[in-house]
Design an enzyme around this catalytic site. Structure first.
Site, PDB file in Angstrom:
ATOM      1  N   ARG A 118      -2.999 -29.293   9.444  1.00 17.02           N
ATOM      2  CA  ARG A 118      -3.414 -30.500   8.292  1.00 17.02           C
ATOM      3  C   ARG A 118      -4.498 -29.942   7.635  1.00 17.02           C
ATOM      4  NH1 ARG A 118      -2.508 -33.848  12.840  1.00 17.02           N
ATOM      5  NH2 ARG A 118      -0.367 -34.909  12.553  1.00 17.02           N
ATOM      6  N   LYS A 140      -3.137 -25.070  -7.160  1.00 14.02           N
ATOM      7  CA  LYS A 140      -1.806 -25.312  -7.166  1.00 14.02           C
ATOM      8  C   LYS A 140      -1.263 -24.196  -6.108  1.00 14.02           C
ATOM      9  CE  LYS A 140       0.062 -27.389 -11.315  1.00 14.02           C
ATOM     10  NZ  LYS A 140       1.001 -27.192 -12.422  1.00 14.02           N
ATOM     11  N   GLU A 182      -0.815 -14.626 -19.766  1.00 15.28           N
ATOM     12  CA  GLU A 182      -1.500 -15.964 -19.313  1.00 15.28           C
ATOM     13  C   GLU A 182      -2.836 -16.100 -20.035  1.00 15.28           C
ATOM     14  OE1 GLU A 182      -0.230 -18.591 -17.537  1.00 15.28           O
ATOM     15  OE2 GLU A 182       1.279 -17.750 -16.051  1.00 15.28           O
ATOM     16  N   LYS A 231      -9.756 -23.239 -17.781  1.00 11.54           N
ATOM     17  CA  LYS A 231      -8.878 -23.784 -16.748  1.00 11.54           C
ATOM     18  C   LYS A 231      -9.679 -24.622 -16.068  1.00 11.54           C
ATOM     19  CE  LYS A 231      -5.454 -23.063 -13.362  1.00 11.54           C
ATOM     20  NZ  LYS A 231      -4.177 -22.421 -12.722  1.00 11.54           N
ATOM     21  N   GLU A 241      -2.225 -33.282 -12.119  1.00 11.72           N
ATOM     22  CA  GLU A 241      -1.256 -32.922 -13.366  1.00 11.72           C
ATOM     23  C   GLU A 241      -0.747 -34.593 -13.615  1.00 11.72           C
ATOM     24  OE1 GLU A 241       0.681 -29.415 -13.582  1.00 11.72           O
ATOM     25  OE2 GLU A 241       2.441 -30.218 -14.702  1.00 11.72           O
ATOM     26  N   ARG A 245      -3.313 -31.848 -17.555  1.00 11.08           N
ATOM     27  CA  ARG A 245      -3.208 -30.254 -16.863  1.00 11.08           C
ATOM     28  C   ARG A 245      -1.973 -29.796 -17.184  1.00 11.08           C
ATOM     29  NH1 ARG A 245      -4.721 -28.123 -10.838  1.00 11.08           N
ATOM     30  NH2 ARG A 245      -3.675 -26.203 -11.133  1.00 11.08           N
ATOM     31  N   ASN A 249       0.870 -25.669 -18.751  1.00 14.36           N
ATOM     32  CA  ASN A 249       2.369 -25.206 -18.817  1.00 14.36           C
ATOM     33  C   ASN A 249       3.065 -24.559 -20.000  1.00 14.36           C
ATOM     34  OD1 ASN A 249       2.314 -25.546 -15.851  1.00 14.36           O
ATOM     35  ND2 ASN A 249       2.847 -27.916 -16.177  1.00 14.36           N
ATOM     36  N   HIS A 252       5.969 -22.560 -20.253  1.00 19.08           N
ATOM     37  CA  HIS A 252       6.398 -22.433 -18.633  1.00 19.08           C
ATOM     38  C   HIS A 252       7.992 -23.025 -18.615  1.00 19.08           C
ATOM     39  CE1 HIS A 252       2.464 -20.762 -17.866  1.00 19.08           C
ATOM     40  NE2 HIS A 252       2.796 -20.631 -16.754  1.00 19.08           N
ATOM     41  N   HIS A 256      10.273 -20.762 -16.620  1.00 18.09           N
ATOM     42  CA  HIS A 256      10.970 -20.903 -15.373  1.00 18.09           C
ATOM     43  C   HIS A 256      12.406 -21.071 -15.176  1.00 18.09           C
ATOM     44  CE1 HIS A 256       7.219 -22.887 -13.556  1.00 18.09           C
ATOM     45  NE2 HIS A 256       6.737 -21.564 -13.656  1.00 18.09           N
ATOM     46  N   HIS A 269       6.505 -12.980 -13.949  1.00 15.96           N
ATOM     47  CA  HIS A 269       6.014 -14.384 -14.324  1.00 15.96           C
ATOM     48  C   HIS A 269       5.447 -14.130 -15.783  1.00 15.96           C
ATOM     49  CE1 HIS A 269       4.824 -18.584 -14.016  1.00 15.96           C
ATOM     50  NE2 HIS A 269       3.761 -18.258 -14.197  1.00 15.96           N
TER      51      HIS A 269
HETATM   52  P1  NAD Z   1       2.293 -10.832  -7.894  1.00 15.49           P
HETATM   53  O1  NAD Z   1       1.416 -11.352  -7.075  1.00 15.49           O
HETATM   54  O2  NAD Z   1       3.864 -10.578  -7.549  1.00 15.49           O
HETATM   55  O3  NAD Z   1       1.682  -9.320  -8.059  1.00 15.49           O
HETATM   56  C1  NAD Z   1       2.403  -8.499  -8.976  1.00 15.49           C
HETATM   57  C2  NAD Z   1       2.569  -7.051  -8.406  1.00 15.49           C
HETATM   58  O4  NAD Z   1       1.164  -6.370  -8.410  1.00 15.49           O
HETATM   59  C3  NAD Z   1       3.129  -7.021  -7.027  1.00 15.49           C
HETATM   60  O5  NAD Z   1       3.864  -5.963  -6.644  1.00 15.49           O
HETATM   61  C4  NAD Z   1       1.741  -6.571  -6.074  1.00 15.49           C
HETATM   62  O6  NAD Z   1       1.976  -6.184  -5.007  1.00 15.49           O
HETATM   63  C5  NAD Z   1       1.095  -5.781  -6.963  1.00 15.49           C
HETATM   64  N1  NAD Z   1      -0.346  -5.810  -6.920  1.00 15.49           N
HETATM   65  C6  NAD Z   1      -1.346  -7.054  -6.615  1.00 15.49           C
HETATM   66  N2  NAD Z   1      -2.409  -6.484  -6.713  1.00 15.49           N
HETATM   67  C7  NAD Z   1      -2.538  -5.295  -7.108  1.00 15.49           C
HETATM   68  C8  NAD Z   1      -3.813  -4.306  -7.047  1.00 15.49           C
HETATM   69  N3  NAD Z   1      -4.905  -4.417  -7.183  1.00 15.49           N
HETATM   70  N4  NAD Z   1      -3.191  -2.935  -7.479  1.00 15.49           N
HETATM   71  C9  NAD Z   1      -1.879  -2.648  -7.441  1.00 15.49           C
HETATM   72  N5  NAD Z   1      -0.782  -3.425  -7.300  1.00 15.49           N
HETATM   73  C10 NAD Z   1      -1.197  -4.803  -7.006  1.00 15.49           C
HETATM   74  O7  NAD Z   1       2.310 -11.365  -9.196  1.00 15.49           O
HETATM   75  P2  NAD Z   1       1.270 -12.086 -10.122  1.00 15.49           P
HETATM   76  O8  NAD Z   1       1.692 -11.860 -11.432  1.00 15.49           O
HETATM   77  O9  NAD Z   1      -0.067 -11.921  -9.780  1.00 15.49           O
HETATM   78  O10 NAD Z   1       1.772 -13.755  -9.761  1.00 15.49           O
HETATM   79  C11 NAD Z   1       2.780 -14.120  -9.958  1.00 15.49           C
HETATM   80  C12 NAD Z   1       2.951 -15.665  -9.115  1.00 15.49           C
HETATM   81  O11 NAD Z   1       1.968 -16.363  -9.484  1.00 15.49           O
HETATM   82  C13 NAD Z   1       4.140 -16.222  -9.464  1.00 15.49           C
HETATM   83  O12 NAD Z   1       4.827 -16.657  -8.060  1.00 15.49           O
HETATM   84  C14 NAD Z   1       3.777 -17.687 -10.291  1.00 15.49           C
HETATM   85  O13 NAD Z   1       4.438 -18.735  -9.758  1.00 15.49           O
HETATM   86  C15 NAD Z   1       2.364 -17.540  -9.706  1.00 15.49           C
HETATM   87  N6  NAD Z   1       1.571 -18.310 -10.562  1.00 15.49           N
HETATM   88  C16 NAD Z   1       0.788 -19.586  -9.912  1.00 15.49           C
HETATM   89  C17 NAD Z   1      -0.175 -20.385 -10.696  1.00 15.49           C
HETATM   90  C18 NAD Z   1      -0.985 -21.446  -9.925  1.00 15.49           C
HETATM   91  O14 NAD Z   1      -1.723 -22.041 -10.586  1.00 15.49           O
HETATM   92  N7  NAD Z   1      -0.835 -21.343  -8.811  1.00 15.49           N
HETATM   93  C19 NAD Z   1      -0.340 -19.772 -11.939  1.00 15.49           C
HETATM   94  C20 NAD Z   1       0.291 -18.805 -12.522  1.00 15.49           C
HETATM   95  C21 NAD Z   1       1.519 -18.195 -11.538  1.00 15.49           C
HETATM   96  N1  GLY Z   2      -0.817 -22.547 -13.973  1.00 11.34           N
HETATM   97  C1  GLY Z   2      -0.511 -24.141 -14.069  1.00 11.34           C
HETATM   98  C2  GLY Z   2      -1.610 -24.796 -13.295  1.00 11.34           C
HETATM   99  O1  GLY Z   2      -2.465 -24.211 -12.649  1.00 11.34           O
HETATM  100  O2  GLY Z   2      -1.597 -26.112 -13.687  1.00 11.34           O
END
Ligand code: NAD
Ligand code: GLY
Length: 362
Positions: A118, A140, A182, A231, A241, A245, A249, A252, A256, A269
């Site tokens: 939990r 998130k 972003e 942010k 949200e 918030r 997006n 987005h 998506h 992304h």
């Molecule tokens: P990712 O986590 O897939 O990383 C991208 C690539 O870079 C991967 O192949 C990873 O292995 C590689 N990588 C990571 N760190 C590295 C480093 N230091 N050196 C070399 N390679 C490295 O992608 P991302 O762009 O970081 O994140 C995308 C994800 O984030 C999506 O799932 C998206 O939905 C999510 N997201 C979440 C939020 C949130 O608020 N929670 C906001 C934006 C995006």
């Molecule tokens: N990346 C969108 C949020 O954090 O709300």
């Protein structure tokens, strides 16, 4: 080594607060000790990152889960692997998970931490630019369902975010560009975030060209600091949200749909978000929310950094259906975040389907 520390306060959670520490060559174990009371630590990462940074992560009380690399692994199977490991290593309530990776690892680890027993502590060590400027902050956390992205998740805040800029040195140009998408988003929503900056973020970004990818420490530190400040300002006002918030997006809703129609594998992304911001600005222009000058400014900044790769002609009916399934759809109405004046955005619903479909093109 000098670090910058921002604090984020969450009034919705009785003023729960945590630091976002931006620096280089960080002592992760030291920070983990400072911000949690954990006896055992479960580090979640993926194969690519583990092979690059295994040595940096070694510590006596740390256990590891090494997932496959890719958005397609942000799913139930990977979640089960993390929970199985937590059970195997007998993590207790006071223990801690650490997300060592990009947005995929951050989102899935946060969701595992939110649900295991939990809820146990977790710490974000974001390793991509996208994760350092956006996804590791704000709580998130989620996994994908085959019917849509991030459909299963929670709002669950970390104990700390450790943004170590040196980790970005191993990113390739494609990953830097995806993070920059972003970053640009924050320039276009700046005024709506309600944080006072000393200068216009758009002007700061407009002053650079591809030299922004040369990984100059001071530039990166500024980008991360500004994005996290904006942010944090939004999340502090509306963690879950209910309204504000949603401005995060911008781009987005379209993005998506692009990711969903290409099985989360063809585009990153950030590539999808960059394309989505272009489509959203076109829609805003058609609705007379912005003038042509500002429309050109949005497009030229995104195009200057070449953030959108070649994309196919999407089937517009399927694209529209995918947008309807997105979490941002409300009672079957698609919600769009659109620019409504320079550097500000607002939510718009009930837009004529034909008009939206006219924007699904490049
Ligand atoms: P990712 O986590 O897939 O990383 C991208 C690539 O870079 C991967 O192949 C990873 O292995 C590689 N990588 C990571 N760190 C590295 C480093 N230091 N050196 C070399 N390679 C490295 O992608 P991302 O762009 O970081 O994140 C995308 C994800 O984030 C999506 O799932 C998206 O939905 C999510 N997201 C979440 C939020 C949130 O608020 N929670 C906001 C934006 C995006
Ligand atoms: N990346 C969108 C949020 O954090 O709300």
């Amino acid at each position: 080594m000098k670090s910058n520390i921002l604090t984020i306060n969450i009034p919705e959670k009785s003023s729960y607060s945590y630091p976002i520490i931006i620096g280089q060559d960080m002592d992760y174990s030291g920070y983990i000790k400072e911000y949690t009371k954990a006896g055992k630590i479960l580090v979640v990462t993926n194969r690519t990152i583990f092979s690059l940074y295994e040595k940096k992560l070694k510590s006596e009380n740390m256990h590891y889960v090494v997932l496959e690399d890719g958005e397609e692994y942000k799913n139930f199977d990977s979640l089960k692997k993390i929970i199985d490991a937590a059970i195997e290593y007998r993590l207790e309530r006071r223990d801690c998970m650490v997300a060592f990776g990009g947005g995929v690892i951050g989102d899935i680890t946060g969701f595992a931490a939110a649900t295991y027993l939990r809820g146990i502590d977790f710490i974000q060590i974001p390793t991509t630019l996208l994760a350092q400027v956006d996804s590791s902050v704000g709580g998130k956390v989620a996994i994908n369902h085959e019917k849509g992205k991030n459909l299963i998740g929670a709002f669950y805040q970390p104990r700390a975010v450790l943004a170590d800029i040196n980790l970005l040195k191993t990113l390739d140009i494609r990953q830097l560009k995806t993070g920059l998408a972003e970053v640009l988003k924050y320039a276009f929503i700046e005024k709506s975030c309600g944080a006072a900056l000393n200068y216009r973020f758009y002007d700061f970004l407009d002053a650079y060209d591809s030299n922004i990818f040369e990984l100059d420490y001071d530039i990166l530190e500024k980008l991360i600091l500004i994005c996290c400040t904006l942010k944090a300002s939004v999340v502090e006002k509306d963690e879950t949200e209910k309204g504000l918030r949603a401005i995060l997006n911008f781009g987005h809703t379209f993005a998506h749909a692009i990711e969903n129609l290409t099985n989360y594998t063809k585009y990153t992304h950030g590539e999808a978000v960059a394309a989505g911001m272009l489509m959203a600005s076109k829609l805003a222009l058609k609705l007379n929310l912005i003038d042509r000058n500002y429309f050109v400014n949005i497009n030229s900044l995104i195009n200057k950094y070449e953030l959108v790769p070649e994309m196919p002609e999407f089937d517009k009916d399927k694209f529209f259906d995918a947008m309807r399934l997105d979490k941002k759809a409300d009672a079957d109405k698609i919600r769009f975040i659109l620019p409504d004046s320079d550097f500000s955005v607002k939510m718009v619903t009930d837009i004529d389907e034909t008009l939206v479909k006219e924007c699904i093109e490049f």
